[in-house]
Design an enzyme around this catalytic site. Sequence first.
Site, PDB file in Angstrom:
ATOM      1  N   ARG A 237      19.986 -10.595  -3.632  1.00 48.43           N
ATOM      2  CA  ARG A 237      19.444  -9.332  -4.038  1.00 48.43           C
ATOM      3  C   ARG A 237      18.302  -8.837  -3.164  1.00 48.43           C
ATOM      4  O   ARG A 237      18.283  -7.600  -3.107  1.00 48.43           O
ATOM      5  CB  ARG A 237      19.383  -9.173  -5.429  1.00 48.43           C
ATOM      6  CG  ARG A 237      20.609  -9.536  -6.337  1.00 48.43           C
ATOM      7  CD  ARG A 237      20.292  -9.711  -7.729  1.00 48.43           C
ATOM      8  NE  ARG A 237      19.227 -10.805  -7.794  1.00 48.43           N
ATOM      9  CZ  ARG A 237      18.372 -11.056  -8.869  1.00 48.43           C
ATOM     10  NH1 ARG A 237      18.438 -10.265  -9.923  1.00 48.43           N
ATOM     11  NH2 ARG A 237      17.403 -11.935  -9.027  1.00 48.43           N
TER      12      ARG A 237
ATOM     13  N   GLU B   7       4.561 -11.784  -6.796  1.00 47.44           N
ATOM     14  CA  GLU B   7       3.355 -11.205  -7.526  1.00 47.44           C
ATOM     15  C   GLU B   7       2.491 -10.722  -6.467  1.00 47.44           C
ATOM     16  O   GLU B   7       2.008 -11.271  -5.517  1.00 47.44           O
ATOM     17  CB  GLU B   7       2.696 -12.578  -8.275  1.00 47.44           C
ATOM     18  CG  GLU B   7       3.700 -12.898  -9.236  1.00 47.44           C
ATOM     19  CD  GLU B   7       2.785 -14.006 -10.026  1.00 47.44           C
ATOM     20  OE1 GLU B   7       2.027 -14.754  -9.759  1.00 47.44           O
ATOM     21  OE2 GLU B   7       3.311 -14.374 -11.324  1.00 47.44           O
TER      22      GLU B   7
ATOM     23  N   GLN C 218     -10.200   1.010 -10.060  1.00 48.57           N
ATOM     24  CA  GLN C 218      -9.861   2.223  -9.598  1.00 48.57           C
ATOM     25  C   GLN C 218      -8.766   1.541  -8.292  1.00 48.57           C
ATOM     26  O   GLN C 218      -9.226   0.556  -7.780  1.00 48.57           O
ATOM     27  CB  GLN C 218     -10.999   2.957  -8.873  1.00 48.57           C
ATOM     28  CG  GLN C 218     -10.750   4.321  -8.075  1.00 48.57           C
ATOM     29  CD  GLN C 218     -11.838   5.013  -7.623  1.00 48.57           C
ATOM     30  OE1 GLN C 218     -12.934   5.142  -8.550  1.00 48.57           O
ATOM     31  NE2 GLN C 218     -11.867   5.563  -6.421  1.00 48.57           N
TER      32      GLN C 218
ATOM     33  N   ASN D 210      -6.902   3.208  -4.800  1.00 49.02           N
ATOM     34  CA  ASN D 210      -6.771   4.319  -3.734  1.00 49.02           C
ATOM     35  C   ASN D 210      -5.596   3.952  -2.803  1.00 49.02           C
ATOM     36  O   ASN D 210      -5.118   2.749  -2.512  1.00 49.02           O
ATOM     37  CB  ASN D 210      -7.923   4.504  -2.918  1.00 49.02           C
ATOM     38  CG  ASN D 210      -9.328   4.903  -3.957  1.00 49.02           C
ATOM     39  OD1 ASN D 210      -9.139   5.434  -4.892  1.00 49.02           O
ATOM     40  ND2 ASN D 210     -10.308   4.342  -3.301  1.00 49.02           N
TER      41      ASN D 210
ATOM     42  N   ARG E 280     -10.014   3.952  10.229  1.00 44.70           N
ATOM     43  CA  ARG E 280     -10.767   4.683   9.235  1.00 44.70           C
ATOM     44  C   ARG E 280     -11.871   3.553   9.156  1.00 44.70           C
ATOM     45  O   ARG E 280     -11.763   2.371   8.966  1.00 44.70           O
ATOM     46  CB  ARG E 280      -9.892   4.666   7.963  1.00 44.70           C
ATOM     47  CG  ARG E 280      -8.873   5.663   8.010  1.00 44.70           C
ATOM     48  CD  ARG E 280      -8.163   5.819   6.617  1.00 44.70           C
ATOM     49  NE  ARG E 280      -6.853   6.547   6.939  1.00 44.70           N
ATOM     50  CZ  ARG E 280      -7.203   7.908   6.560  1.00 44.70           C
ATOM     51  NH1 ARG E 280      -8.136   8.382   6.067  1.00 44.70           N
ATOM     52  NH2 ARG E 280      -6.130   8.668   6.649  1.00 44.70           N
TER      53      ARG E 280
ATOM     54  N   HIS F  26     -16.730   1.733   6.511  1.00 41.83           N
ATOM     55  CA  HIS F  26     -17.489   2.288   5.301  1.00 41.83           C
ATOM     56  C   HIS F  26     -17.777   1.328   4.334  1.00 41.83           C
ATOM     57  O   HIS F  26     -17.436   0.277   3.947  1.00 41.83           O
ATOM     58  CB  HIS F  26     -16.367   3.225   4.359  1.00 41.83           C
ATOM     59  CG  HIS F  26     -15.706   4.437   5.454  1.00 41.83           C
ATOM     60  ND1 HIS F  26     -14.520   4.826   5.386  1.00 41.83           N
ATOM     61  CD2 HIS F  26     -16.341   4.963   6.426  1.00 41.83           C
ATOM     62  CE1 HIS F  26     -14.121   5.454   6.309  1.00 41.83           C
ATOM     63  NE2 HIS F  26     -15.234   5.783   6.923  1.00 41.83           N
TER      64      HIS F  26
ATOM     65  N   LYS G  36     -13.301  -4.401  -2.423  1.00 39.70           N
ATOM     66  CA  LYS G  36     -11.957  -4.049  -2.333  1.00 39.70           C
ATOM     67  C   LYS G  36     -10.976  -5.066  -2.105  1.00 39.70           C
ATOM     68  O   LYS G  36     -11.193  -6.034  -1.462  1.00 39.70           O
ATOM     69  CB  LYS G  36     -12.061  -3.077  -1.153  1.00 39.70           C
ATOM     70  CG  LYS G  36     -13.136  -2.005  -1.447  1.00 39.70           C
ATOM     71  CD  LYS G  36     -13.022  -1.070  -0.091  1.00 39.70           C
ATOM     72  CE  LYS G  36     -14.009   0.014  -0.342  1.00 39.70           C
ATOM     73  NZ  LYS G  36     -15.172   0.115   0.280  1.00 39.70           N
TER      74      LYS G  36
ATOM     75  N   TYR H 281      -5.712   0.094  -1.892  1.00 39.61           N
ATOM     76  CA  TYR H 281      -6.812  -0.724  -2.182  1.00 39.61           C
ATOM     77  C   TYR H 281      -7.314  -0.604  -3.586  1.00 39.61           C
ATOM     78  O   TYR H 281      -7.470   0.448  -3.940  1.00 39.61           O
ATOM     79  CB  TYR H 281      -7.775  -0.613  -1.192  1.00 39.61           C
ATOM     80  CG  TYR H 281      -8.241   0.389  -0.789  1.00 39.61           C
ATOM     81  CD1 TYR H 281      -9.603   1.246  -1.310  1.00 39.61           C
ATOM     82  CD2 TYR H 281      -7.798   1.555   0.073  1.00 39.61           C
ATOM     83  CE1 TYR H 281     -10.176   2.209  -0.874  1.00 39.61           C
ATOM     84  CE2 TYR H 281      -8.286   2.868   0.177  1.00 39.61           C
ATOM     85  CZ  TYR H 281      -9.592   2.874  -0.064  1.00 39.61           C
ATOM     86  OH  TYR H 281     -10.120   4.399   0.267  1.00 39.61           O
TER      87      TYR H 281
ATOM     88  N   LYS I 118     -16.640  12.764  10.772  1.00 36.22           N
ATOM     89  CA  LYS I 118     -17.495  12.189  10.052  1.00 36.22           C
ATOM     90  C   LYS I 118     -17.706  10.761  10.475  1.00 36.22           C
ATOM     91  O   LYS I 118     -18.776  10.503  10.721  1.00 36.22           O
ATOM     92  CB  LYS I 118     -17.061  12.145   8.496  1.00 36.22           C
ATOM     93  CG  LYS I 118     -17.839  11.598   7.548  1.00 36.22           C
ATOM     94  CD  LYS I 118     -17.503  11.498   6.156  1.00 36.22           C
ATOM     95  CE  LYS I 118     -16.268  10.436   6.270  1.00 36.22           C
ATOM     96  NZ  LYS I 118     -16.028   9.787   4.712  1.00 36.22           N
ATOM     97  N   ASP I 119     -16.635  10.146  10.807  1.00 36.85           N
ATOM     98  CA  ASP I 119     -16.598   8.707  11.330  1.00 36.85           C
ATOM     99  C   ASP I 119     -17.357   8.465  12.573  1.00 36.85           C
ATOM    100  O   ASP I 119     -17.961   7.400  12.897  1.00 36.85           O
ATOM    101  CB  ASP I 119     -15.447   7.771  11.113  1.00 36.85           C
ATOM    102  CG  ASP I 119     -15.034   7.602   9.517  1.00 36.85           C
ATOM    103  OD1 ASP I 119     -15.873   7.632   8.707  1.00 36.85           O
ATOM    104  OD2 ASP I 119     -13.812   6.909   9.378  1.00 36.85           O
TER     105      ASP I 119
END
Length: 177
Positions: free
Chosen positions: A23, A28, A45, A47, A57, A60, A69, A129, A165-166
């Site tokens: 199938r 997990e 949280q 995202n 990206r 940061h 993260k 994340y 910005k980056d």
Amino acid sequence: MQLKETSLPGVWLIEPVVHRDPRGHLFESFRADLLEKAGLPRFVQENQTFSVRHTLRGLHYQLIRPQAKLIRVLQGTIYDVAVDLRESSPTFGQWIGEVLSAENRKQLFIPAGFAHGFCVMDETAEVLYKCSDYYSGAADQCGVIWSDPSLAISWPTDAPLVSEKDQLLPVMAARSR
């Protein structure tokens, strides 16, 4: 789930055990008890990003409310990077990169005190994340420029798509502490 510590202490590569049958498959993707047993924090949280090929990206990090993260790819492939910014660490300034994809189902855990960034290697990628603390706004958006020569990260593109910005982020030596 199999948790494997990487060459940077505190950074973990997580590989699922995939159960297949006619199938399809099941695995997990998150087990709080196993992560807690390995000393990983609780996540509060989640995202999700969608990006096109060659999008880069990062790198940061947060100072006011540092976030650990747990990175996972739902669609596509990325090259995911963690840079150790912990000044007291013997691996300060070192980085690790891992290919994460929907196909290999690997995840990367990046503790607080590290910068994080990724580059999209497929036509598109959707990345999910989990974060150990809540986003606290633009005042806490810190970073290191992706092309910092002192890091010499081997990104998988010669022509990255980087936000304005980056592009203005400082080199390691000039970053916010």
